[in-house]
Design an enzyme around this catalytic site. Structure first.
Site, PDB file in Angstrom:
ATOM      1  N   GLY A   1      44.578 -26.473  90.823  1.00 50.53           N
ATOM      2  CA  GLY A   1      44.902 -27.650  90.299  1.00 50.53           C
ATOM      3  C   GLY A   1      44.047 -27.911  89.050  1.00 50.53           C
ATOM      4  O   GLY A   1      43.271 -27.188  88.576  1.00 50.53           O
ATOM      5  N   TYR A   2      44.248 -28.905  88.316  1.00 54.79           N
ATOM      6  CA  TYR A   2      43.364 -29.238  87.229  1.00 54.79           C
ATOM      7  C   TYR A   2      41.966 -29.078  87.226  1.00 54.79           C
ATOM      8  O   TYR A   2      41.468 -28.220  86.592  1.00 54.79           O
ATOM      9  CB  TYR A   2      44.069 -30.678  86.624  1.00 54.79           C
ATOM     10  N   ILE A   3      41.451 -29.988  87.884  1.00 52.92           N
ATOM     11  CA  ILE A   3      39.878 -29.957  87.888  1.00 52.92           C
ATOM     12  C   ILE A   3      39.455 -28.650  88.859  1.00 52.92           C
ATOM     13  O   ILE A   3      38.390 -27.936  88.640  1.00 52.92           O
ATOM     14  CB  ILE A   3      39.186 -31.006  88.395  1.00 52.92           C
TER      15      ILE A   3
ATOM     16  N   ASN B   1      51.438 -29.264  93.889  1.00 49.73           N
ATOM     17  CA  ASN B   1      51.235 -29.924  92.405  1.00 49.73           C
ATOM     18  C   ASN B   1      50.585 -29.227  91.492  1.00 49.73           C
ATOM     19  O   ASN B   1      49.669 -29.489  90.782  1.00 49.73           O
ATOM     20  CB  ASN B   1      50.757 -31.508  92.628  1.00 49.73           C
TER      21      ASN B   1
ATOM     22  N   PHE C   1      38.782 -30.121  96.920  1.00 48.08           N
ATOM     23  CA  PHE C   1      39.763 -31.107  95.647  1.00 48.08           C
ATOM     24  C   PHE C   1      40.975 -31.330  96.288  1.00 48.08           C
ATOM     25  O   PHE C   1      41.661 -32.433  95.878  1.00 48.08           O
ATOM     26  CB  PHE C   1      39.840 -30.217  94.433  1.00 48.08           C
TER      27      PHE C   1
ATOM     28  N   SER D   1      36.070 -40.321  93.796  1.00 50.44           N
ATOM     29  CA  SER D   1      36.610 -40.891  92.909  1.00 50.44           C
ATOM     30  C   SER D   1      35.797 -42.347  92.360  1.00 50.44           C
ATOM     31  O   SER D   1      35.459 -42.878  93.598  1.00 50.44           O
ATOM     32  CB  SER D   1      37.922 -41.192  92.906  1.00 50.44           C
TER      33      SER D   1
ATOM     34  N   TYR E   1      44.887 -45.058  97.400  1.00 50.33           N
ATOM     35  CA  TYR E   1      43.982 -43.854  97.143  1.00 50.33           C
ATOM     36  C   TYR E   1      42.597 -43.955  97.287  1.00 50.33           C
ATOM     37  O   TYR E   1      41.939 -43.150  97.787  1.00 50.33           O
ATOM     38  CB  TYR E   1      44.658 -43.368  95.539  1.00 50.33           C
TER      39      TYR E   1
ATOM     40  N   LYS F   1      39.750 -42.038  99.892  1.00 50.41           N
ATOM     41  CA  LYS F   1      38.218 -41.363  99.315  1.00 50.41           C
ATOM     42  C   LYS F   1      37.217 -41.991  99.982  1.00 50.41           C
ATOM     43  O   LYS F   1      36.239 -41.392 100.476  1.00 50.41           O
ATOM     44  CB  LYS F   1      38.148 -41.603  97.740  1.00 50.41           C
TER      45      LYS F   1
ATOM     46  N   LEU G   1      46.784 -40.868  81.921  1.00 49.97           N
ATOM     47  CA  LEU G   1      47.243 -41.285  80.635  1.00 49.97           C
ATOM     48  C   LEU G   1      47.490 -40.118  79.505  1.00 49.97           C
ATOM     49  O   LEU G   1      48.367 -40.011  78.808  1.00 49.97           O
ATOM     50  CB  LEU G   1      46.186 -42.409  80.179  1.00 49.97           C
TER      51      LEU G   1
END
Length: 375
Positions: A13-15, A38, A84, A128, A156, A160, A218
């Site tokens: 994933g991204y991070i 994803n 993650f 988060s 969400y 967490k 965003l």
């Protein structure tokens, strides 16, 4: 000889992919598990292109205990986990809450059970800033410090908080048991990293965020507007108590965020603090409209947007007070919002299909030249 071996869940994933890159660059061996729900396995190739080292990859879902046990059995050298793997969209979490609890909370419990069985004591958890909820409800809590009362406003965020609690209870129980048995107990540690809004891409332009389906964040959405894949950006609410009426967020370059995970892991291994929470953010808040302007400037034209109703669970201001991480982890952000916008645009402009295309030859040549110059 590796510094240590880390299992990274959600590592394509991204991070996760950027943290894997930071770990490999700093002498760690990395094993990735990811369901690819994803993300793309191509991230593994991009990591290798950039740093010359390849992480080991297994396609395993975080809720699959037998699958995780198999990975730990094959790699008894694993001494730490950076976690993650999760579903991560605030809006979607309110629509399918049971799935978020099943994957995020259930998957984390499954992971911890497997870690305990295989005597893997360190976990760095990707938490988060949503755990704080609306910090403006408490006087003097913006920018948000770690002692801000917890109070998530969406599913969400609730997941967490639950995972943070489960990790804390687990680590403390393992320490107590070891102590009681007269065994060493300090090796059981957990870092809860509460971070704000990750953004940006690798400056080489060959690695970035590649969400499957519609992105929820965003900057990736702005990227799709800039490439013409989306007609306009939806801005959720312009009636917040901010300078332009849009919500305020703390944007942190993904390279800085990855180095924060590395710093937290090193801290656990050296200081053995038990369970600690740190905010990873820049300490600078930007409104949604400021972000649109900053990215439009890099792209070279105004990007269209439309204001719509607020989203359920969104809050006015999520700006970090990162003083504790600055002091204890000796970590702070080095890259600016402008850097993040420029790096993101380089990524989306050159890779409109993300990882479903080969990186442009010109970027690969530049990467090769910069690696040669370093050596």
């Amino acid at each position: 000889m590796a510094v240590g071996t880390v299992l990274v869940t959600g590592g394509t994933g991204y991070i996760g992919s950027f943290t894997t890159l930071a770990l490999l660059d700093n002498g760690y061996d990395v094993i990735i598990v990811d369901s690819l729900l994803n993300s793309s396995q191509a991230a593994v190739d991009r990591i290798e292109l950039i740093c010359g080292k390849r992480p080991t990859f297994y396609q395993v879902d975080i809720t699959d205990e037998a699958g995780l046990d198999n990975v730990f059995s094959k790699h008894p050298e694993i001494d730490s986990v950076i976690h993650f793997a999760a579903l991560k969209a605030v809006g979607e979490s309110g629509e399918i809450p049971l799935e978020y609890y099943r994957v995020n909370v259930g998957g984390s419990i499954t992971l911890l059970r497997s870690m305990a069985k295989h005597n893997v004591p360190n976990i760095v958890f990707s938490s988060s800033a949503t755990v704080y909820g609306d910090a403006t409800r408490v006087p003097g809590m913006i920018p948000i410090p770690e002692n801000c009362p917890i109070g998530p406003t969406n599913t969400y965020g609730h997941t967490k908080v639950m995972i943070e609690t489960v990790i804390s209870d687990h680590i403390e129980a393992e320490r107590r048991k070891a102590k009681k048995a007269g065994k060493p107990f300090e090796q059981w540690n957990g870092a809860l990293l509460r971070y704000f809004n990750p953004c940006g891409a690798h400056p080489s332009g060959i690695m970035g965020e590649d969400p499957q389906g519609v992105p929820y964040n965003l900057l990736p959405l702005l990227g799709k507007v800039a490439t013409g894949e989306r007609e306009k950006l939806l801005v959720f609410g312009d009636d917040y108590a901010s300078k332009d009426g849009t919500a305020i967020r703390d944007y942190i370059h993904v390279l800085d965020l990855a180095s924060g995970h590395l710093a937290a892991l090193n801290y656990l291994r050296e200081k053995k603090p038990g369970v600690k929470a740190w905010n990873l953010g820049s300490g600078r808040g930007s409104t949604v409209l400021e972000m649109i302007k900053a990215f439009s400037k890099v792209v070279g034209r105004d990007l269209p947007y439309q204001v719509v109703e607020r989203r359920h669970g969104d809050v006015l201001d999520l700006t970090a007070n990162p003083a504790l991480a600055n002091e204890e982890l000796k970590w702070k952000t080095k890259l600016t919002l402008e850097d993040a916008c420029a790096d993101l645009w380089r990524w989306v402009e050159n890779n409109p299909k993300g990882y479903r295309q080969h990186p442009p030859a010109e970027l690969l040549e530049k990467l090769k030249a910069s690696k040669a110059a370093k050596n």
